[in-house]
Motif scaffolding. Sequence first.
Motif, PDB file in Angstrom:
ATOM      1  N   ALA A   1      43.220  30.358  48.225  1.00  0.00           N
ATOM      2  CA  ALA A   1      43.162  31.135  49.461  1.00  0.00           C
ATOM      3  C   ALA A   1      44.552  31.709  49.754  1.00  0.00           C
ATOM      4  O   ALA A   1      45.332  31.941  48.837  1.00  0.00           O
ATOM      5  CB  ALA A   1      42.625  30.297  50.616  1.00  0.00           C
ATOM      6  N   GLY A   2      44.878  31.906  51.015  1.00  0.00           N
ATOM      7  CA  GLY A   2      46.200  32.431  51.331  1.00  0.00           C
ATOM      8  C   GLY A   2      46.351  33.892  50.962  1.00  0.00           C
ATOM      9  O   GLY A   2      45.382  34.599  50.690  1.00  0.00           O
ATOM     10  N   ASP A   3      47.588  34.334  50.933  1.00  0.00           N
ATOM     11  CA  ASP A   3      47.888  35.747  50.688  1.00  0.00           C
ATOM     12  C   ASP A   3      48.759  35.936  49.455  1.00  0.00           C
ATOM     13  O   ASP A   3      49.587  36.838  49.393  1.00  0.00           O
ATOM     14  CB  ASP A   3      48.564  36.381  51.905  1.00  0.00           C
ATOM     15  N   ALA A   4      48.584  35.076  48.452  1.00  0.00           N
ATOM     16  CA  ALA A   4      49.374  35.184  47.224  1.00  0.00           C
ATOM     17  C   ALA A   4      49.097  36.516  46.526  1.00  0.00           C
ATOM     18  O   ALA A   4      48.023  37.097  46.644  1.00  0.00           O
ATOM     19  CB  ALA A   4      49.055  34.026  46.284  1.00  0.00           C
ATOM     20  N   GLN A   5      50.088  36.982  45.765  1.00  0.00           N
ATOM     21  CA  GLN A   5      49.943  38.232  45.035  1.00  0.00           C
ATOM     22  C   GLN A   5      48.887  38.122  43.950  1.00  0.00           C
ATOM     23  O   GLN A   5      48.626  37.054  43.404  1.00  0.00           O
ATOM     24  CB  GLN A   5      51.276  38.610  44.390  1.00  0.00           C
ATOM     25  N   ARG A   6      48.270  39.259  43.613  1.00  0.00           N
ATOM     26  CA  ARG A   6      47.439  39.366  42.419  1.00  0.00           C
ATOM     27  C   ARG A   6      48.359  39.500  41.210  1.00  0.00           C
ATOM     28  O   ARG A   6      49.573  39.573  41.342  1.00  0.00           O
ATOM     29  CB  ARG A   6      46.522  40.583  42.535  1.00  0.00           C
ATOM     30  N   ILE A   7      47.770  39.569  40.021  1.00  0.00           N
ATOM     31  CA  ILE A   7      48.605  39.666  38.820  1.00  0.00           C
ATOM     32  C   ILE A   7      49.320  41.007  38.731  1.00  0.00           C
ATOM     33  O   ILE A   7      50.348  41.121  38.069  1.00  0.00           O
ATOM     34  CB  ILE A   7      47.816  39.403  37.523  1.00  0.00           C
ATOM     35  N   ALA A   8      48.768  42.042  39.378  1.00  0.00           N
ATOM     36  CA  ALA A   8      49.393  43.370  39.341  1.00  0.00           C
ATOM     37  C   ALA A   8      49.395  43.949  40.746  1.00  0.00           C
ATOM     38  O   ALA A   8      48.387  43.900  41.448  1.00  0.00           O
ATOM     39  CB  ALA A   8      48.650  44.300  38.380  1.00  0.00           C
ATOM     40  N   GLY A   9      50.530  44.499  41.155  1.00  0.00           N
ATOM     41  CA  GLY A   9      50.654  45.091  42.477  1.00  0.00           C
ATOM     42  C   GLY A   9      51.051  46.547  42.396  1.00  0.00           C
ATOM     43  O   GLY A   9      51.067  47.155  41.325  1.00  0.00           O
ATOM     44  N   GLY A  10      51.385  47.105  43.548  1.00  0.00           N
ATOM     45  CA  GLY A  10      51.795  48.501  43.599  1.00  0.00           C
ATOM     46  C   GLY A  10      50.624  49.437  43.824  1.00  0.00           C
ATOM     47  O   GLY A  10      49.477  49.011  44.000  1.00  0.00           O
ATOM     48  N   PRO A  11      50.887  50.734  43.787  1.00  0.00           N
ATOM     49  CA  PRO A  11      49.829  51.727  44.012  1.00  0.00           C
ATOM     50  C   PRO A  11      48.733  51.618  42.959  1.00  0.00           C
ATOM     51  O   PRO A  11      48.992  51.270  41.801  1.00  0.00           O
ATOM     52  CB  PRO A  11      50.570  53.069  43.896  1.00  0.00           C
ATOM     53  N   SER A  12      47.508  51.921  43.374  1.00  0.00           N
ATOM     54  CA  SER A  12      46.393  51.861  42.434  1.00  0.00           C
ATOM     55  C   SER A  12      46.390  53.086  41.522  1.00  0.00           C
ATOM     56  O   SER A  12      46.943  54.133  41.850  1.00  0.00           O
ATOM     57  CB  SER A  12      45.061  51.783  43.182  1.00  0.00           C
ATOM     58  N   VAL A  13      45.747  52.946  40.364  1.00  0.00           N
ATOM     59  CA  VAL A  13      45.604  54.073  39.449  1.00  0.00           C
ATOM     60  C   VAL A  13      44.484  54.979  39.950  1.00  0.00           C
ATOM     61  O   VAL A  13      43.616  54.563  40.724  1.00  0.00           O
ATOM     62  CB  VAL A  13      45.309  53.588  38.011  1.00  0.00           C
ATOM     63  N   THR A  14      44.490  56.227  39.511  1.00  0.00           N
ATOM     64  CA  THR A  14      43.466  57.181  39.964  1.00  0.00           C
ATOM     65  C   THR A  14      42.081  56.766  39.501  1.00  0.00           C
ATOM     66  O   THR A  14      41.118  56.778  40.274  1.00  0.00           O
ATOM     67  CB  THR A  14      43.802  58.590  39.445  1.00  0.00           C
ATOM     68  N   PHE A  15      42.002  56.354  38.235  1.00  0.00           N
ATOM     69  CA  PHE A  15      40.740  55.885  37.681  1.00  0.00           C
ATOM     70  C   PHE A  15      40.970  54.534  37.004  1.00  0.00           C
ATOM     71  O   PHE A  15      41.940  54.380  36.254  1.00  0.00           O
ATOM     72  CB  PHE A  15      40.176  56.884  36.658  1.00  0.00           C
ATOM     73  N   PRO A  16      40.107  53.553  37.246  1.00  0.00           N
ATOM     74  CA  PRO A  16      40.267  52.253  36.578  1.00  0.00           C
ATOM     75  C   PRO A  16      40.266  52.422  35.061  1.00  0.00           C
ATOM     76  O   PRO A  16      39.503  53.228  34.511  1.00  0.00           O
ATOM     77  CB  PRO A  16      39.048  51.459  37.045  1.00  0.00           C
ATOM     78  N   ARG A  17      41.130  51.685  34.388  1.00  0.00           N
ATOM     79  CA  ARG A  17      41.239  51.774  32.937  1.00  0.00           C
ATOM     80  C   ARG A  17      40.456  50.642  32.297  1.00  0.00           C
ATOM     81  O   ARG A  17      40.622  49.475  32.663  1.00  0.00           O
ATOM     82  CB  ARG A  17      42.712  51.730  32.508  1.00  0.00           C
ATOM     83  N   ARG A  18      39.644  50.974  31.324  1.00  0.00           N
ATOM     84  CA  ARG A  18      38.766  50.011  30.682  1.00  0.00           C
ATOM     85  C   ARG A  18      39.473  49.337  29.508  1.00  0.00           C
ATOM     86  O   ARG A  18      40.019  50.000  28.635  1.00  0.00           O
ATOM     87  CB  ARG A  18      37.486  50.697  30.184  1.00  0.00           C
ATOM     88  N   PHE A  19      39.478  48.005  29.494  1.00  0.00           N
ATOM     89  CA  PHE A  19      39.945  47.223  28.358  1.00  0.00           C
ATOM     90  C   PHE A  19      38.751  46.476  27.783  1.00  0.00           C
ATOM     91  O   PHE A  19      37.759  46.237  28.485  1.00  0.00           O
ATOM     92  CB  PHE A  19      41.029  46.222  28.796  1.00  0.00           C
ATOM     93  N   THR A  20      38.832  46.116  26.504  1.00  0.00           N
ATOM     94  CA  THR A  20      37.731  45.397  25.864  1.00  0.00           C
ATOM     95  C   THR A  20      38.161  43.967  25.546  1.00  0.00           C
ATOM     96  O   THR A  20      39.317  43.711  25.204  1.00  0.00           O
ATOM     97  CB  THR A  20      37.296  46.100  24.565  1.00  0.00           C
ATOM     98  N   LEU A  21      37.218  43.055  25.659  1.00  0.00           N
ATOM     99  CA  LEU A  21      37.497  41.654  25.379  1.00  0.00           C
ATOM    100  C   LEU A  21      37.691  41.461  23.880  1.00  0.00           C
ATOM    101  O   LEU A  21      36.829  41.817  23.072  1.00  0.00           O
ATOM    102  CB  LEU A  21      36.343  40.778  25.877  1.00  0.00           C
ATOM    103  N   SER A  22      38.841  40.891  23.504  1.00  0.00           N
ATOM    104  CA  SER A  22      39.143  40.645  22.100  1.00  0.00           C
ATOM    105  C   SER A  22      38.867  39.201  21.710  1.00  0.00           C
ATOM    106  O   SER A  22      38.360  38.921  20.624  1.00  0.00           O
ATOM    107  CB  SER A  22      40.604  40.995  21.817  1.00  0.00           C
ATOM    108  N   SER A  23      39.229  38.269  22.590  1.00  0.00           N
ATOM    109  CA  SER A  23      38.955  36.858  22.298  1.00  0.00           C
ATOM    110  C   SER A  23      38.988  36.060  23.586  1.00  0.00           C
ATOM    111  O   SER A  23      39.550  36.492  24.602  1.00  0.00           O
ATOM    112  CB  SER A  23      39.988  36.294  21.298  1.00  0.00           C
TER     113      SER A  23
END
Length: 264
Positions: free
Chosen positions: A227-249
């Motif tokens: 809970a709380g207000d801890a940071q996510r793994i990535a901060g700052g302004p959002s990207v215009t379009f979400p970028r897709r990554f694929t699961l490798s392992s």
Amino acid sequence: MRRLFPVTDVTDETAAAGGADAGEWSLAELAAAYAYPEPGPDGPAPWLRGNMVSTLDGAAQHDGRSQPISCPADMRIFGVLRALADAVVVGAETVRQEGYRPARARAEFAAAREAAGQGPAPAIAVVSASLDLDFSLPLFTSPLVPTLVLTGAAADPQRVAAAERAGARVVVAGEGAGVDPGRAVHALAELGHTRLLTEGGPRLLGQLIAADVLDELCLTVSPMLTAGDAQRIAGGPSVTFPRRFTLSSMLEEDGFLFTRYRRA
């Protein structure tokens, strides 16, 4: 530790029988599982991977540090990823919060690093616009390989001189005071550092994502809630379009998931 993905004919049977997948993986097995891509016909190209940990509710830290949400297996993989890298890219705030020290040489990886043309340990590359760093720390004064400081062309000349007096190598990677992520990756590659690892923090990772220079994300999902207000793994302004990554392992131990995603 057991492999959950990619699935093979023996994935479930090996784990159920208490085989190698169900026990602690050796450092060599982890190194093979997390190997960097092989160089192409034109030679090695930079490959930037991130390594982060997140709780089930999205916290990347607890009380400002990642250690409370980590585990021994996570730290084992952390060490292997460092041992495979040419350079570890980290933000100045993370250096201050986590008390960064120089990367150490590990006997278990010495032969492999020598065969790959690498030094005894990866260089730590600190990203800082202000150069508000304590240059008396061992990270700068006594590393096995000189610590790199990535900054902009408009950085304070006195702080640049202080970094160089401490033994750091200052690398300009931006026109103004800040660092351009694309130029930083290119500058590191020109120094021979193509196998790159970033350990954040969230602000730096967000900048790398926004600049579209992150090739891979190794994300540990911790079976914890904060809970709380801890940071996510990535901060700052959002990207215009979400970028897709694929699961490798994906590996699992004690409820922790060790995922590896690559750009699609």
